[in-house]
Write a protein that holds these residues in place. Structure first.
Motif, PDB file in Angstrom:
ATOM      1  N   GLN A   1      51.173  69.014  33.785  1.00  0.00           N
ATOM      2  CA  GLN A   1      50.341  67.824  34.021  1.00  0.00           C
ATOM      3  C   GLN A   1      50.053  67.635  35.504  1.00  0.00           C
ATOM      4  O   GLN A   1      49.122  66.892  35.861  1.00  0.00           O
ATOM      5  CB  GLN A   1      51.013  66.570  33.423  1.00  0.00           C
ATOM      6  CG  GLN A   1      50.018  65.421  33.241  1.00  0.00           C
ATOM      7  CD  GLN A   1      50.638  64.133  32.760  1.00  0.00           C
ATOM      8  OE1 GLN A   1      51.852  64.012  32.604  1.00  0.00           O
ATOM      9  NE2 GLN A   1      49.793  63.140  32.504  1.00  0.00           N
TER      10      GLN A   1
ATOM     11  N   GLN B   1      57.494  62.850  32.968  1.00  0.00           N
ATOM     12  CA  GLN B   1      57.155  61.471  32.597  1.00  0.00           C
ATOM     13  C   GLN B   1      58.365  60.552  32.826  1.00  0.00           C
ATOM     14  O   GLN B   1      59.325  60.556  32.044  1.00  0.00           O
ATOM     15  CB  GLN B   1      56.664  61.375  31.149  1.00  0.00           C
ATOM     16  CG  GLN B   1      55.250  61.880  30.954  1.00  0.00           C
ATOM     17  CD  GLN B   1      54.202  60.938  31.547  1.00  0.00           C
ATOM     18  OE1 GLN B   1      54.447  59.741  31.684  1.00  0.00           O
ATOM     19  NE2 GLN B   1      53.058  61.478  31.903  1.00  0.00           N
TER      20      GLN B   1
ATOM     21  N   GLY C   1      55.581  49.782  33.449  1.00  0.00           N
ATOM     22  CA  GLY C   1      55.281  51.198  33.218  1.00  0.00           C
ATOM     23  C   GLY C   1      53.920  51.447  32.607  1.00  0.00           C
ATOM     24  O   GLY C   1      53.313  52.502  32.852  1.00  0.00           O
ATOM     25  N   CYS C   2      53.426  50.492  31.801  1.00  0.00           N
ATOM     26  CA  CYS C   2      52.128  50.687  31.127  1.00  0.00           C
ATOM     27  C   CYS C   2      51.030  49.772  31.652  1.00  0.00           C
ATOM     28  O   CYS C   2      49.868  50.163  31.616  1.00  0.00           O
ATOM     29  CB  CYS C   2      52.264  50.444  29.621  1.00  0.00           C
ATOM     30  SG  CYS C   2      53.334  51.617  28.783  1.00  0.00           S
TER      31      CYS C   2
ATOM     32  N   PRO D   1      50.227  52.217  36.087  1.00  0.00           N
ATOM     33  CA  PRO D   1      49.186  53.218  35.829  1.00  0.00           C
ATOM     34  C   PRO D   1      47.827  52.847  36.420  1.00  0.00           C
ATOM     35  O   PRO D   1      46.993  53.715  36.653  1.00  0.00           O
ATOM     36  CB  PRO D   1      49.100  53.268  34.303  1.00  0.00           C
ATOM     37  CG  PRO D   1      50.433  52.810  33.834  1.00  0.00           C
ATOM     38  CD  PRO D   1      50.855  51.752  34.840  1.00  0.00           C
ATOM     39  N   LEU D   2      47.620  51.548  36.661  1.00  0.00           N
ATOM     40  CA  LEU D   2      46.325  51.104  37.176  1.00  0.00           C
ATOM     41  C   LEU D   2      46.262  51.157  38.692  1.00  0.00           C
ATOM     42  O   LEU D   2      45.192  50.990  39.272  1.00  0.00           O
ATOM     43  CB  LEU D   2      46.047  49.681  36.688  1.00  0.00           C
ATOM     44  CG  LEU D   2      45.906  49.605  35.162  1.00  0.00           C
ATOM     45  CD1 LEU D   2      46.121  48.201  34.659  1.00  0.00           C
ATOM     46  CD2 LEU D   2      44.540  50.140  34.753  1.00  0.00           C
TER      47      LEU D   2
ATOM     48  N   ARG E   1      45.999  58.501  42.194  1.00  0.00           N
ATOM     49  CA  ARG E   1      44.807  59.159  41.627  1.00  0.00           C
ATOM     50  C   ARG E   1      43.826  58.134  41.066  1.00  0.00           C
ATOM     51  O   ARG E   1      42.608  58.320  41.132  1.00  0.00           O
ATOM     52  CB  ARG E   1      45.217  60.196  40.573  1.00  0.00           C
ATOM     53  CG  ARG E   1      45.728  59.619  39.317  1.00  0.00           C
ATOM     54  CD  ARG E   1      46.488  60.621  38.434  1.00  0.00           C
ATOM     55  NE  ARG E   1      47.016  59.892  37.298  1.00  0.00           N
ATOM     56  CZ  ARG E   1      46.543  59.979  36.053  1.00  0.00           C
ATOM     57  NH1 ARG E   1      45.590  60.814  35.767  1.00  0.00           N
ATOM     58  NH2 ARG E   1      47.041  59.244  35.094  1.00  0.00           N
TER      59      ARG E   1
ATOM     60  N   MET F   1      54.297  59.618  26.336  1.00  0.00           N
ATOM     61  CA  MET F   1      54.052  58.818  27.537  1.00  0.00           C
ATOM     62  C   MET F   1      52.827  59.283  28.322  1.00  0.00           C
ATOM     63  O   MET F   1      52.253  58.503  29.090  1.00  0.00           O
ATOM     64  CB  MET F   1      55.292  58.790  28.429  1.00  0.00           C
ATOM     65  CG  MET F   1      56.456  57.990  27.860  1.00  0.00           C
ATOM     66  SD  MET F   1      56.056  56.213  27.619  1.00  0.00           S
ATOM     67  CE  MET F   1      55.852  56.145  25.843  1.00  0.00           C
ATOM     68  N   ILE F   2      52.433  60.552  28.160  1.00  0.00           N
ATOM     69  CA  ILE F   2      51.169  60.978  28.770  1.00  0.00           C
ATOM     70  C   ILE F   2      50.044  60.074  28.248  1.00  0.00           C
ATOM     71  O   ILE F   2      49.179  59.623  29.009  1.00  0.00           O
ATOM     72  CB  ILE F   2      50.888  62.462  28.470  1.00  0.00           C
ATOM     73  CG1 ILE F   2      51.871  63.337  29.265  1.00  0.00           C
ATOM     74  CG2 ILE F   2      49.433  62.829  28.810  1.00  0.00           C
ATOM     75  CD1 ILE F   2      51.782  64.826  28.938  1.00  0.00           C
TER      76      ILE F   2
ATOM     77  N   GLY G   1      50.659  57.050  26.595  1.00  0.00           N
ATOM     78  CA  GLY G   1      51.053  55.648  26.780  1.00  0.00           C
ATOM     79  C   GLY G   1      50.914  55.154  28.211  1.00  0.00           C
ATOM     80  O   GLY G   1      50.659  53.962  28.432  1.00  0.00           O
ATOM     81  N   CYS G   2      51.099  56.057  29.180  1.00  0.00           N
ATOM     82  CA  CYS G   2      51.033  55.645  30.591  1.00  0.00           C
ATOM     83  C   CYS G   2      49.817  56.196  31.326  1.00  0.00           C
ATOM     84  O   CYS G   2      49.342  55.542  32.260  1.00  0.00           O
ATOM     85  CB  CYS G   2      52.284  56.107  31.341  1.00  0.00           C
ATOM     86  SG  CYS G   2      53.805  55.343  30.762  1.00  0.00           S
ATOM     87  N   ASP G   3      49.340  57.363  30.991  1.00  0.00           N
ATOM     88  CA  ASP G   3      48.319  58.006  31.830  1.00  0.00           C
ATOM     89  C   ASP G   3      46.930  58.028  31.219  1.00  0.00           C
ATOM     90  O   ASP G   3      45.975  58.432  31.881  1.00  0.00           O
ATOM     91  CB  ASP G   3      48.753  59.445  32.177  1.00  0.00           C
ATOM     92  CG  ASP G   3      49.989  59.445  33.079  1.00  0.00           C
ATOM     93  OD1 ASP G   3      50.185  58.471  33.818  1.00  0.00           O
ATOM     94  OD2 ASP G   3      50.750  60.424  33.030  1.00  0.00           O
TER      95      ASP G   3
ATOM     96  N   PRO H   1      46.344  53.056  29.226  1.00  0.00           N
ATOM     97  CA  PRO H   1      46.266  51.867  30.099  1.00  0.00           C
ATOM     98  C   PRO H   1      45.001  51.825  30.946  1.00  0.00           C
ATOM     99  O   PRO H   1      44.610  50.749  31.396  1.00  0.00           O
ATOM    100  CB  PRO H   1      47.503  51.998  31.003  1.00  0.00           C
ATOM    101  CG  PRO H   1      48.458  52.839  30.222  1.00  0.00           C
ATOM    102  CD  PRO H   1      47.591  53.813  29.463  1.00  0.00           C
ATOM    103  N   LEU H   2      44.383  52.981  31.153  1.00  0.00           N
ATOM    104  CA  LEU H   2      43.190  53.025  31.995  1.00  0.00           C
ATOM    105  C   LEU H   2      41.919  52.752  31.212  1.00  0.00           C
ATOM    106  O   LEU H   2      40.852  52.580  31.805  1.00  0.00           O
ATOM    107  CB  LEU H   2      43.107  54.395  32.676  1.00  0.00           C
ATOM    108  CG  LEU H   2      44.284  54.621  33.642  1.00  0.00           C
ATOM    109  CD1 LEU H   2      44.468  56.095  33.931  1.00  0.00           C
ATOM    110  CD2 LEU H   2      44.049  53.851  34.922  1.00  0.00           C
TER     111      LEU H   2
ATOM    112  N   TRP I   1      40.365  60.502  32.221  1.00  0.00           N
ATOM    113  CA  TRP I   1      41.792  60.282  31.895  1.00  0.00           C
ATOM    114  C   TRP I   1      42.149  60.885  30.547  1.00  0.00           C
ATOM    115  O   TRP I   1      43.235  61.445  30.378  1.00  0.00           O
ATOM    116  CB  TRP I   1      42.132  58.795  31.957  1.00  0.00           C
ATOM    117  CG  TRP I   1      41.639  58.112  33.198  1.00  0.00           C
ATOM    118  CD1 TRP I   1      40.819  57.024  33.265  1.00  0.00           C
ATOM    119  CD2 TRP I   1      41.907  58.476  34.569  1.00  0.00           C
ATOM    120  NE1 TRP I   1      40.567  56.687  34.570  1.00  0.00           N
ATOM    121  CE2 TRP I   1      41.217  57.563  35.387  1.00  0.00           C
ATOM    122  CE3 TRP I   1      42.647  59.485  35.175  1.00  0.00           C
ATOM    123  CZ2 TRP I   1      41.245  57.622  36.786  1.00  0.00           C
ATOM    124  CZ3 TRP I   1      42.689  59.552  36.567  1.00  0.00           C
ATOM    125  CH2 TRP I   1      41.990  58.632  37.351  1.00  0.00           C
TER     126      TRP I   1
ATOM    127  N   GLY J   1      44.739  64.094  30.415  1.00  0.00           N
ATOM    128  CA  GLY J   1      45.959  63.879  29.627  1.00  0.00           C
ATOM    129  C   GLY J   1      46.043  64.818  28.441  1.00  0.00           C
ATOM    130  O   GLY J   1      47.096  65.403  28.169  1.00  0.00           O
TER     131      GLY J   1
END
Lengths: 214, 214
Positions: free
Chosen positions: A50, A65, A101-102, A106-107, A111, B98-99, B101-103, B106-107, B133, B137
């Motif tokens: 990743q 992660q 975390g979420c 991430p916002l 990046r 979590m890739i 859930g987090c990356d 959320p975006l 994203w 991901g």
């Protein structure tokens, strides 16, 4: 051998450093300079396809992660615990951690802010954007903390820092770096202040890592 | 009694519906119309002060944040399991989850896209943002899936869908809704196609909920 590929100022790296220290583990710092794109080089992509920090390597086995790494550390090295034993309480602690975390971090990571600056054609980090997610998330955590009368001042749950503090302290550090006003979040500030007195948190601080600029 | 406060098209709601169904639990649908801001009304804020979907209420006790809810369901209702038993494998499954859930998620959720449209002063969802994203991901998940030769076609780990599929199927649904090209992700598409044949996933689909528009 435990190695952590990480960057001094990365919030997700900071989380894992705190957890490793709280668990009392002996670990090696492996530096990734995110500004120099070390994390996009083939050598690191072989470790983590990743291409994000952090990656934890335990006797050659790779874990990625940060939320998954923290759960791994809790299962592989259960003492001292980061989570309570009661199932419902564990879920409530994890929920506070996941707000950060979420719904916050991430916002606001490198990046995403870089992409956002490109979209909005601005040079400065969009403080309204960063501040909104931090303020909304911290307000929710304050509300949840207020629901727990058994909580000790300075801890999110019980009388020792644990999983939530691994997320919260790096997020407070980032909020201050971005100049976000935190006076509306007294419980969070008290937790951050208490953690700052503990060696596990002090040793994990971004100012004191091998790759911290002089 | 198990109640899920949720919205048919919310990805985090969709995750929890799948998990409840995989566990074979009897649960009640409680509808939150996010477009009508039901989640910002006092009645719901009393349940979840963060004002986000979903919230799971089990015999009056409230659980929030879908990753924490999924871990709670795994601990409170361990059979059938969503996670493998081996500690290292559990961490790898959680990392894939979590890739998303987090990356990814959320975006791309409603409040973030709304804020982004305001910042960029555009009316349309920024497809480049959403697509970046999801594509980054999903590429990472494909790379991780390719590292596991023991994996059955159609599952992320082992031969039954579990935690990763709870995240992956809703994210594939959202990607299709946003018109994102998925042909570069054959393993993910195969997993999604297999899950679509299973009753637990069929019953959780956004098209078939009580609040799905006719």
């Amino acid at each position: 051998m435990i190695e952590l590929w990480n960057y001094y100022r990365s919030g997700t790296s900071h989380r894992v450093r705190i957890a490793l220290n709280l668990k009392g583990l002996d670990w090696q710092y492996r530096s990734l300079n995110l500004l120099a794109s070390d994390h996009k080089q083939p050598a690191y992509l072989d470790i983590n396809p990743q291409g994000l920090a952090p990656a934890l390597v335990v006797d050659g086995e790779v874990f990625t992660q940060s939320p998954a790494i923290l759960e791994y550390l809790e299962e592989a090295y259960p003492t001292p615990p980061l989570l309570p034993t009661d199932t419902a309480q564990r879920a409530k602690v994890r929920a506070m951690a996941m707000i950060i975390g979420c719904d916050i971090h991430p916002l606001n990571n490198l990046r995403v802010i870089t992409q956002l600056k490109a979209l909005t054609q601005t040079q400065e980090p969009p403080v309204d954007w960063i501040g909104r997610w931090i303020s909304e998330g911290f307000a929710a955590i304050e509300a949840l903390l207020a629901r727990d009368p058994s909580r000790a001042i300075g801890c999110c749950f019980g009388d020792q820092p644990g999983l939530v503090e691994c997320y919260l302290v790096p997020q407070v550090y980032a909020a201050r770096r971005f100049g976000i006003e935190l006076s509306s979040f007294p419980a969070i500030c008290a937790i951050d202040a208490y953690c700052a007195t503990l060696p596990a948190f002090q040793a994990a601080h971004p100012d004191l890592q091998p790759d911290t600029p002089q």
